[in-house]
Design a protein around this motif. Structure first.
Motif, short mmCIF file in Angstrom:
data_model
loop_
_atom_site.label_atom_id
_atom_site.label_comp_id
_atom_site.label_asym_id
_atom_site.label_seq_id
_atom_site.Cartn_x
_atom_site.Cartn_y
_atom_site.Cartn_z
N ASP A 23 0.84 -1.20 0.00
CA ASP A 23 0.00 0.00 0.00
C ASP A 23 0.88 1.25 0.00
OD1 ASP A 23 0.73 0.74 2.66
OD2 ASP A 23 -0.92 -0.41 3.52
N GLU A 24 0.24 2.40 -0.12
CA GLU A 24 0.97 3.66 -0.28
C GLU A 24 1.90 3.94 0.90
OE1 GLU A 24 -0.05 8.46 -0.71
OE2 GLU A 24 -1.63 6.96 -0.94
N VAL A 25 1.43 3.65 2.11
CA VAL A 25 2.24 3.96 3.30
C VAL A 25 3.45 3.05 3.37
CG1 VAL A 25 2.26 4.12 5.82
CG2 VAL A 25 0.23 4.83 4.54
N LEU A 26 3.26 1.75 3.19
CA LEU A 26 4.40 0.83 3.20
C LEU A 26 5.41 1.18 2.12
CD1 LEU A 26 2.95 -2.74 3.88
CD2 LEU A 26 4.61 -1.51 5.28
N THR A 27 4.91 1.53 0.95
CA THR A 27 5.81 1.91 -0.15
C THR A 27 6.64 3.13 0.24
OG1 THR A 27 4.27 1.02 -1.78
CG2 THR A 27 5.90 2.61 -2.57
N GLU A 28 6.01 4.10 0.87
CA GLU A 28 6.73 5.29 1.31
C GLU A 28 7.77 4.94 2.37
OE1 GLU A 28 5.76 9.49 3.59
OE2 GLU A 28 4.25 8.67 2.22
N MET A 29 7.42 4.03 3.27
CA MET A 29 8.37 3.60 4.30
C MET A 29 9.58 2.93 3.68
SD MET A 29 5.55 2.11 7.00
CE MET A 29 6.39 2.09 8.57
N GLU A 30 9.35 2.11 2.67
CA GLU A 30 10.46 1.42 2.00
C GLU A 30 11.36 2.41 1.27
OE1 GLU A 30 8.54 -1.58 -0.35
OE2 GLU A 30 7.67 -2.53 1.43
N ILE A 31 10.78 3.41 0.66
CA ILE A 31 11.57 4.44 -0.02
C ILE A 31 12.41 5.22 1.00
CG2 ILE A 31 11.43 6.61 -1.31
CD1 ILE A 31 8.93 5.43 -2.71
N HIS A 32 11.78 5.58 2.12
CA HIS A 32 12.51 6.30 3.17
C HIS A 32 13.69 5.47 3.68
CE1 HIS A 32 13.26 8.83 6.69
NE2 HIS A 32 13.32 7.71 7.39
N ALA A 33 13.45 4.18 3.91
CA ALA A 33 14.52 3.30 4.40
C ALA A 33 15.66 3.22 3.39
CB ALA A 33 13.96 1.91 4.69
N ARG A 34 15.31 3.08 2.13
CA ARG A 34 16.33 2.95 1.08
C ARG A 34 17.14 4.24 0.94
NH1 ARG A 34 13.19 1.09 -2.29
NH2 ARG A 34 12.59 2.95 -3.45
N GLU A 35 16.46 5.38 0.94
CA GLU A 35 17.15 6.66 0.75
C GLU A 35 18.01 7.04 1.94
OE1 GLU A 35 14.04 9.40 -0.20
OE2 GLU A 35 14.01 8.83 -2.34
N ALA A 100 4.55 7.21 14.34
CA ALA A 100 3.20 7.67 14.66
C ALA A 100 2.49 8.20 13.42
CB ALA A 100 3.25 8.75 15.74
N ASP A 101 3.22 8.92 12.58
CA ASP A 101 2.63 9.45 11.35
C ASP A 101 2.25 8.33 10.40
OD1 ASP A 101 2.08 11.60 9.32
OD2 ASP A 101 3.74 10.60 8.31
N TYR A 102 3.17 7.39 10.17
CA TYR A 102 2.87 6.29 9.26
C TYR A 102 1.70 5.45 9.76
CZ TYR A 102 7.35 7.03 6.80
OH TYR A 102 8.38 7.54 6.07
N LEU A 103 1.72 5.13 11.05
CA LEU A 103 0.69 4.25 11.61
C LEU A 103 -0.68 4.92 11.60
CD1 LEU A 103 2.86 2.90 14.53
CD2 LEU A 103 2.16 1.60 12.52
N LYS A 104 -0.71 6.23 11.82
CA LYS A 104 -1.97 6.97 11.75
C LYS A 104 -2.52 6.95 10.33
CE LYS A 104 -4.04 11.51 12.62
NZ LYS A 104 -3.79 12.90 13.09
N ARG A 105 -1.64 7.21 9.37
CA ARG A 105 -2.08 7.21 7.97
C ARG A 105 -2.51 5.83 7.50
NH1 ARG A 105 3.00 9.40 5.33
NH2 ARG A 105 1.91 8.72 3.44
N GLY A 106 -1.96 4.79 8.12
CA GLY A 106 -2.34 3.43 7.79
C GLY A 106 -3.59 2.96 8.50
N GLY A 107 -4.14 3.81 9.38
CA GLY A 107 -5.36 3.46 10.09
C GLY A 107 -5.19 2.46 11.20
#
Length: 225
Positions: A23-35, A100-107
């Motif tokens: 999903d969008e949030v996990l994808t963003e987390m993976e990009i953040h980790a990689r960068e 907290a931001d990621y988990l909130k956006r992920g519901g």
């Protein structure tokens, strides 16, 4: 010590190719980790965590070393009972804030109790037993994590540990400790010794039955008898 690929690169590529998009949030987390070169379990192990939660249907999970919430996100999405929660721990307030931001956006923020501090101290301060304890703290602390975790697991509960093959370093001889070693070599020694010792503890313990899954960097699953 030389790092070794756990899987042949073509097999690794194949496994990544066949899994569904996140999903969008996990994808963003993976990009953040990689960068930011931030270590996360990645989607292959994330799916294993998600599946183990579906199988065990836990009420309470304790996570040792939560980073910015990537592994907790995978597990929280699999929780089925309305009262089920994950206690996350990490030494960084910045990681907690990002999580907290990621988990909130992920519901799933209502599923998470994120505590900043030392995981080995926090588990001592937390009452009750757990269905799953997930371990991803500093590797030299792995043996202590095992010793603290197993008495706190219910019968049939899982102790899951990441980085159990540690880039293949577990197959190599550890250099003798010496003042001549640089800081990185000393760190590699300490972390590799931690991983090898927790491996010995898990496989010699009469309290758990353990298997190491050679996926990504190796993840062990120990079930309490």
């Amino acid at each position: 010590m030389q790092r070794i690929d756990i899987l042949h690169p073509s097999i690794n590529d194949y496994l990544y190719d066949i899994i569904p998009d996140r999903d969008e949030v996990l994808t963003e987390m993976e990009i953040h980790a990689r960068e930011n070169r931030f270590p996360i379990v990645g989607p292959l192990v994330g799916r294993v965590l998600h599946q183990l939660v579906l199988i065990t249907n836990p009420i309470c999970i304790f996570e040792m070393g939560s980073g910015f919430g990537y592994s907790a996100y995978w597990m929280a999405k699999a929780l089925q009972k309305p009262e089920a929660t994950i206690i996350c721990t990490d030494g960084s307030q910045a990681n907690a804030d990002r999580a907290a931001d990621y988990l909130k956006r992920g519901g799933i923020a209502d599923r998470i109790d994120y505590r900043v501090g030392n995981a080995l101290e926090i588990i001592d301060q937390t009452d009750g037993e757990f269905d799953i304890i997930y371990n991803d703290i500093d590797k030299d602390g792995y043996p202590d994590a095992f010793q603290k975790a197993i008495p706190r697991l219910r019968k049939g509960g899982l102790f899951i540990t990441d980085n159990m093959l540690w880039g293949g370093r577990v197959t190599q001889n550890i250099k003798n400790s010496s003042s001549n070693l640089n800081d990185r070599d000393q760190w590699i020694n300490a972390t590799t010794e931690g991983v090898k010792e927790v491996t010995r503890l898990q496989y010699s313990s009469q309290d758990v039955f353990t298997t190491i899954i050679p996926l990504r960097d190796g993840v062990s699953v120990a079930v309490k008898k």
